[in-house]
Motif scaffolding. Sequence first.
Motif, PDB file in Angstrom:
ATOM      1  N   TRP A 205       0.849  -1.185   0.000  1.00 16.13           N
ATOM      2  CA  TRP A 205       0.000   0.000   0.000  1.00 16.13           C
ATOM      3  C   TRP A 205       0.884   1.234   0.000  1.00 16.13           C
ATOM      4  CZ3 TRP A 205      -5.029  -0.074  -1.077  1.00 16.13           C
ATOM      5  CH2 TRP A 205      -5.653  -1.333  -1.051  1.00 16.13           C
ATOM      6  N   VAL A 206       0.663   2.100  -0.975  1.00 17.84           N
ATOM      7  CA  VAL A 206       1.561   3.221  -1.225  1.00 17.84           C
ATOM      8  C   VAL A 206       0.795   4.536  -1.202  1.00 17.84           C
ATOM      9  CG1 VAL A 206       3.018   4.309  -2.994  1.00 17.84           C
ATOM     10  CG2 VAL A 206       3.208   1.863  -2.562  1.00 17.84           C
ATOM     11  N   CYS A 207       1.423   5.564  -0.636  1.00 21.28           N
ATOM     12  CA  CYS A 207       0.950   6.933  -0.748  1.00 21.28           C
ATOM     13  C   CYS A 207       1.945   7.675  -1.638  1.00 21.28           C
ATOM     14  CB  CYS A 207       0.861   7.594   0.625  1.00 21.28           C
ATOM     15  SG  CYS A 207       0.338   9.319   0.559  1.00 21.28           S
ATOM     16  N   GLN A 208       1.426   8.311  -2.689  1.00 19.55           N
ATOM     17  CA  GLN A 208       2.259   8.944  -3.700  1.00 19.55           C
ATOM     18  C   GLN A 208       1.887  10.414  -3.846  1.00 19.55           C
ATOM     19  OE1 GLN A 208       1.524   7.459  -7.691  1.00 19.55           O
ATOM     20  NE2 GLN A 208       3.616   7.883  -8.353  1.00 19.55           N
ATOM     21  N   ASP A 209       2.881  11.277  -3.988  1.00 19.31           N
ATOM     22  CA  ASP A 209       2.648  12.699  -4.225  1.00 19.31           C
ATOM     23  C   ASP A 209       2.091  12.889  -5.630  1.00 19.31           C
ATOM     24  OD1 ASP A 209       3.386  15.515  -5.149  1.00 19.31           O
ATOM     25  OD2 ASP A 209       3.960  15.624  -3.035  1.00 19.31           O
ATOM     26  N   PHE A 210       0.901  13.470  -5.726  1.00 23.07           N
ATOM     27  CA  PHE A 210       0.231  13.633  -7.018  1.00 23.07           C
ATOM     28  C   PHE A 210       1.052  14.513  -7.963  1.00 23.07           C
ATOM     29  CE2 PHE A 210      -2.909  15.989  -9.697  1.00 23.07           C
ATOM     30  CZ  PHE A 210      -3.434  14.923 -10.398  1.00 23.07           C
ATOM     31  N   LYS A 211       1.641  15.582  -7.447  1.00 23.57           N
ATOM     32  CA  LYS A 211       2.324  16.558  -8.286  1.00 23.57           C
ATOM     33  C   LYS A 211       3.685  16.088  -8.776  1.00 23.57           C
ATOM     34  CE  LYS A 211       0.013  20.554  -6.222  1.00 23.57           C
ATOM     35  NZ  LYS A 211       0.204  21.809  -5.444  1.00 23.57           N
ATOM     36  N   THR A 212       4.402  15.312  -7.936  1.00 26.40           N
ATOM     37  CA  THR A 212       5.772  14.927  -8.288  1.00 26.40           C
ATOM     38  C   THR A 212       5.938  13.450  -8.619  1.00 26.40           C
ATOM     39  OG1 THR A 212       6.442  14.393  -6.017  1.00 26.40           O
ATOM     40  CG2 THR A 212       6.602  16.718  -6.713  1.00 26.40           C
ATOM     41  N   GLY A 213       4.999  12.610  -8.184  1.00 28.43           N
ATOM     42  CA  GLY A 213       5.111  11.169  -8.397  1.00 28.43           C
ATOM     43  C   GLY A 213       5.968  10.460  -7.379  1.00 28.43           C
ATOM     44  N   ALA A 214       6.496  11.199  -6.388  1.00 29.29           N
ATOM     45  CA  ALA A 214       7.380  10.610  -5.384  1.00 29.29           C
ATOM     46  C   ALA A 214       6.588   9.807  -4.360  1.00 29.29           C
ATOM     47  CB  ALA A 214       8.168  11.712  -4.671  1.00 29.29           C
ATOM     48  N   GLU A 215       7.185   8.747  -3.846  1.00 26.43           N
ATOM     49  CA  GLU A 215       6.563   7.952  -2.788  1.00 26.43           C
ATOM     50  C   GLU A 215       6.647   8.713  -1.466  1.00 26.43           C
ATOM     51  OE1 GLU A 215       7.792   4.069  -0.273  1.00 26.43           O
ATOM     52  OE2 GLU A 215       7.595   3.699  -2.443  1.00 26.43           O
ATOM     53  N   LYS A 216       5.513   8.769  -0.741  1.00 25.43           N
ATOM     54  CA  LYS A 216       5.485   9.405   0.589  1.00 25.43           C
ATOM     55  C   LYS A 216       5.656   8.358   1.684  1.00 25.43           C
ATOM     56  CE  LYS A 216       4.935  13.230   0.857  1.00 25.43           C
ATOM     57  NZ  LYS A 216       5.911  14.331   0.731  1.00 25.43           N
ATOM     58  N   TRP A 217       4.979   7.225   1.521  1.00 23.69           N
ATOM     59  CA  TRP A 217       5.159   6.091   2.438  1.00 23.69           C
ATOM     60  C   TRP A 217       4.629   4.826   1.786  1.00 23.69           C
ATOM     61  CZ3 TRP A 217       0.606   3.725   3.316  1.00 23.69           C
ATOM     62  CH2 TRP A 217      -0.574   4.487   3.416  1.00 23.69           C
ATOM     63  N   SER A 218       5.006   3.686   2.338  1.00 21.18           N
ATOM     64  CA  SER A 218       4.466   2.413   1.859  1.00 21.18           C
ATOM     65  C   SER A 218       4.377   1.433   3.017  1.00 21.18           C
ATOM     66  CB  SER A 218       5.351   1.822   0.751  1.00 21.18           C
ATOM     67  OG  SER A 218       6.639   1.516   1.236  1.00 21.18           O
ATOM     68  N   GLU A 219       3.456   0.494   2.915  1.00 25.72           N
ATOM     69  CA  GLU A 219       3.247  -0.532   3.939  1.00 25.72           C
ATOM     70  C   GLU A 219       3.083  -1.871   3.226  1.00 25.72           C
ATOM     71  OE1 GLU A 219       3.081  -2.980   6.508  1.00 25.72           O
ATOM     72  OE2 GLU A 219       3.214  -1.000   7.423  1.00 25.72           O
ATOM     73  N   ARG A 220       4.070  -2.731   3.371  1.00 29.29           N
ATOM     74  CA  ARG A 220       4.091  -3.984   2.614  1.00 29.29           C
ATOM     75  C   ARG A 220       3.513  -5.177   3.361  1.00 29.29           C
ATOM     76  NH1 ARG A 220       8.225  -0.874   0.890  1.00 29.29           N
ATOM     77  NH2 ARG A 220       8.890  -1.035  -1.299  1.00 29.29           N
ATOM     78  N   ALA A 221       3.459  -5.123   4.685  1.00 32.16           N
ATOM     79  CA  ALA A 221       3.205  -6.343   5.457  1.00 32.16           C
ATOM     80  C   ALA A 221       1.784  -6.507   5.961  1.00 32.16           C
ATOM     81  CB  ALA A 221       4.171  -6.389   6.648  1.00 32.16           C
TER      82      ALA A 221
END
Length: 226
Positions: A205-221
């Motif tokens: 589960w990923v949170c991504q910056d809409f304007k830049t496409g950069a990852e803000k956080w992720s949760e894999r487990a």
Amino acid sequence: GDGPRSTPTVSGGLVFALGGTGDLVCADAKTGKKKWDKSLTKDLGGVIQNWGYTESPLVEGELVIVTPGGSKGTIAALSVKNGAVKWQTKDYTENAQYASPIAIDQGGKRQIVQLVMNSFVGISADDGKQLWKAEFPGRTAVIPTPIHKDGFVYVAAGYGVGCKMIKLGESTPETVYENKVMTNHHGGVVLVGDHLSGYSEGGGWVCQDFKTGAEKWSERAKLRKG
């Protein structure tokens, strides 16, 4: 077919439901009585893909927008009242995929935006003419619904493809970013404020910056895709 794939669309006391083999039905929401029906294959020249038709019909004013795909035109607009064909995209004839179309306002024009295997486009809601087109490296199945905000259009897909953002202008769209931060197979991506959230293949589960496409956080487990 072997079961429904789409969410029905409810508007103006009517229900529009699309089956996996391309049968579109308009029914009265109160009584369930069928008003009209249309075949995306027989009537609109559509080509069924591996997993059938999965889009949710888009009601736009007096039109219901669907994506039959094929040589007669990828996208078609039918009359809400009787199912008569109002336009079909003669200059855009790629096969359908599995995304649902959206309606946006851009440059003073109402547009229908849709994603297929190798491109996504803006179509004039008035007459079905192509206004812009952007390339997309889809493979196997392209499923998530496009997202629009403030003149930017974002699309994503699974099977290792990733996501892409474009900026709309007067002519050819400009690519803002293209990466694999959000490789969303199905389930879709949600925009809240300036952040996108969804399940990304390999990333969880990923949170991504809409304007830049950069990852803000992720949760894999903690939670898998669904």
